[in-house]
Design a protein around this motif. Structure first.
Motif, mmCIF file in Angstrom:
data_model
loop_
_atom_site.group_PDB
_atom_site.id
_atom_site.type_symbol
_atom_site.label_atom_id
_atom_site.label_comp_id
_atom_site.label_asym_id
_atom_site.label_seq_id
_atom_site.Cartn_x
_atom_site.Cartn_y
_atom_site.Cartn_z
ATOM 1 N N ALA A 213 40.174 27.319 -29.382
ATOM 2 C CA ALA A 213 40.366 25.981 -28.666
ATOM 3 C C ALA A 213 39.741 24.645 -28.992
ATOM 4 O O ALA A 213 39.822 23.670 -28.247
ATOM 5 N N GLY A 214 38.921 24.635 -29.854
ATOM 6 C CA GLY A 214 38.227 23.453 -30.316
ATOM 7 C C GLY A 214 37.065 23.699 -31.416
ATOM 8 O O GLY A 214 36.709 24.941 -31.524
ATOM 9 N N LYS A 215 36.689 22.778 -31.960
ATOM 10 C CA LYS A 215 35.436 22.842 -33.082
ATOM 11 C C LYS A 215 34.336 23.114 -32.214
ATOM 12 O O LYS A 215 33.205 23.620 -32.933
ATOM 13 N N GLU A 216 34.097 22.563 -30.938
ATOM 14 C CA GLU A 216 32.752 22.798 -30.221
ATOM 15 C C GLU A 216 33.508 22.876 -29.024
ATOM 16 O O GLU A 216 33.876 22.042 -28.084
ATOM 17 N N VAL A 217 33.112 23.770 -28.249
ATOM 18 C CA VAL A 217 34.065 24.156 -26.812
ATOM 19 C C VAL A 217 32.774 24.800 -26.027
ATOM 20 O O VAL A 217 31.809 25.646 -26.375
ATOM 21 N N ILE A 218 32.844 24.371 -24.655
ATOM 22 C CA ILE A 218 31.996 25.030 -23.644
ATOM 23 C C ILE A 218 32.245 26.526 -23.387
ATOM 24 O O ILE A 218 33.335 27.000 -23.428
ATOM 25 N N PHE A 219 31.316 27.261 -23.398
ATOM 26 C CA PHE A 219 31.272 28.794 -23.219
ATOM 27 C C PHE A 219 30.649 29.149 -21.676
ATOM 28 O O PHE A 219 31.301 28.614 -21.028
ATOM 29 N N PRO A 220 29.631 29.805 -21.513
ATOM 30 C CA PRO A 220 29.280 30.133 -20.325
ATOM 31 C C PRO A 220 28.547 28.841 -19.753
ATOM 32 O O PRO A 220 27.679 27.990 -20.618
ATOM 33 N N PHE A 221 28.430 28.570 -18.460
ATOM 34 C CA PHE A 221 27.784 27.570 -17.529
ATOM 35 C C PHE A 221 27.396 28.077 -16.218
ATOM 36 O O PHE A 221 27.732 28.959 -15.948
#
Length: 314
Positions: A213-221
């Motif tokens: 989905a991208g080189k740096e993506v949000i995971f859990p939050f």
């Protein structure tokens, strides 16, 4: 009344009036009671550190932490059982699409190219070397509708494989190694520290699916009730500030942080020492959420338009 007595009376009255009209600085504001859920994995270490090292208390919060096992059901608990719960972008977007008023209130972990924590793993003798080789295969996933499996389906589609051609079964992370060894499944979607154990047994990482989905993506939050978050922005700010302090502590005191990790996860000492810390970050934007909205639409799991701009309160 002589002049000196009159002056004393006036002075005393002035002090009394000034004291009555000013806040009492000596009194400490009562801490704000906050309830939060967590999953017992390294992802949520900052919250445990903030609790154990007093960062929540420093920022005026009295936090009660409660363990949970199924992340996907937590959006429905905010505003009733909890003020803050773990979530992921797909779970948040699906919850909002179904009519729930929930919002992101703090980031937690980002998946990055130089620090990936989730992998699709296959046996070394499986013959599976690419996405194409997974056609018709059975994949073990922690949650069929969860972010890891959504990412795997997106990775398959990007590589020319129909996501519908792959079957999935839910298996807890600790049981994946046995299922793969017994060949009951062809691949597993594993998370650290289980990835490290799988690699130690000779299994092979096929891809880091979240990075599709991208080189740096949000995971859990962290998420909260939208109504509550909009009415309690100072508490949201204090929560985020506490986690920021905890993240700084983890970087400066990794050994002590691992002791706290062991306490909350009950993992063996050897496993705790070998568990890499993910990339912790509390900042979160609507763009971070929308990335996963696009992924969900690509794999056919989000039909309703959701305005990501309204899904973050910080």
């Amino acid at each position: 009344m002589n002049f000196r007595s009159w002056i004393s009376v006036v002075t005393g009255l002035g002090i009394a009036l000034a004291t009555a009209g000013a806040p009492v600085q000596a009194q400490t504001a009562k801490p704000v009671a906050v309830r939060a859920a967590y999953i017992p994995v390294v992802t949520w270490l900052p919250a445990w550190v903030a609790k154990e090292k007093g960062f929540f208390a420093k920022h005026g919060l009295d936090v009660t932490l409660s363990v949970a096992q199924n992340l996907s059901v937590l959006p429905g608990t905010v505003g009733r059982q909890f003020e803050f719960v773990p979530s992921t972008a797909p779970d948040l977007l699906k919850a909002v699409a179904s009519g729930l008023d929930v919002v992101a209130t703090s980031g937690e972990v980002f998946e990055t190219e130089d620090n990936a924590s989730t992998y699709v793993m296959v046996g070394k003798d499986s013959g599976i070397k690419s996405a194409q080789d997974l056609k018709g295969k059975l994949i073990a996933t922690p949650t069929i509708g969860g972010v890891i499996h959504v990412a795997t389906l997106y990775w398959l589609k990007k590589n020319g494989v129909d996501p519908a051609s792959v079957r999935a079964v839910e298996v807890p992370f600790p049981n994946m190694a046995d299922q793969l060894k017994a060949k009951r499944v062809d691949a597993v979607e594993a998370l650290e520290p289980f990835v490290g154990a799988l690699k130690a047994q000779g299994n092979v990482a096929l891809t880091a699916p979240l990075l599709s989905a991208g080189k740096e993506v949000i995971f859990p939050f962290w998420i909260s009730s939208g109504e509550w978050a909009r009415a309690n922005k100072s508490t949201v700010t204090a929560w985020k500030a506490s986690l920021d302090d905890a993240i700084a502590f983890i970087k400066q005191n990794p050994d002590e942080a691992r002791s706290i990790l062991a306490h909350y996860t009950k993992l063996p000492e050897a496993v705790v020492k070998a568990t890499p810390f993910p990339t912790y970050r509390t900042a979160i934007t609507a763009k971070d959420i929308e990335v996963w909205g696009s992924v969900l639409r690509e794999v056919g799991q989000l039909a309703t338009t959701v305005d990501s701009q309204k899904l973050v309160v910080q």
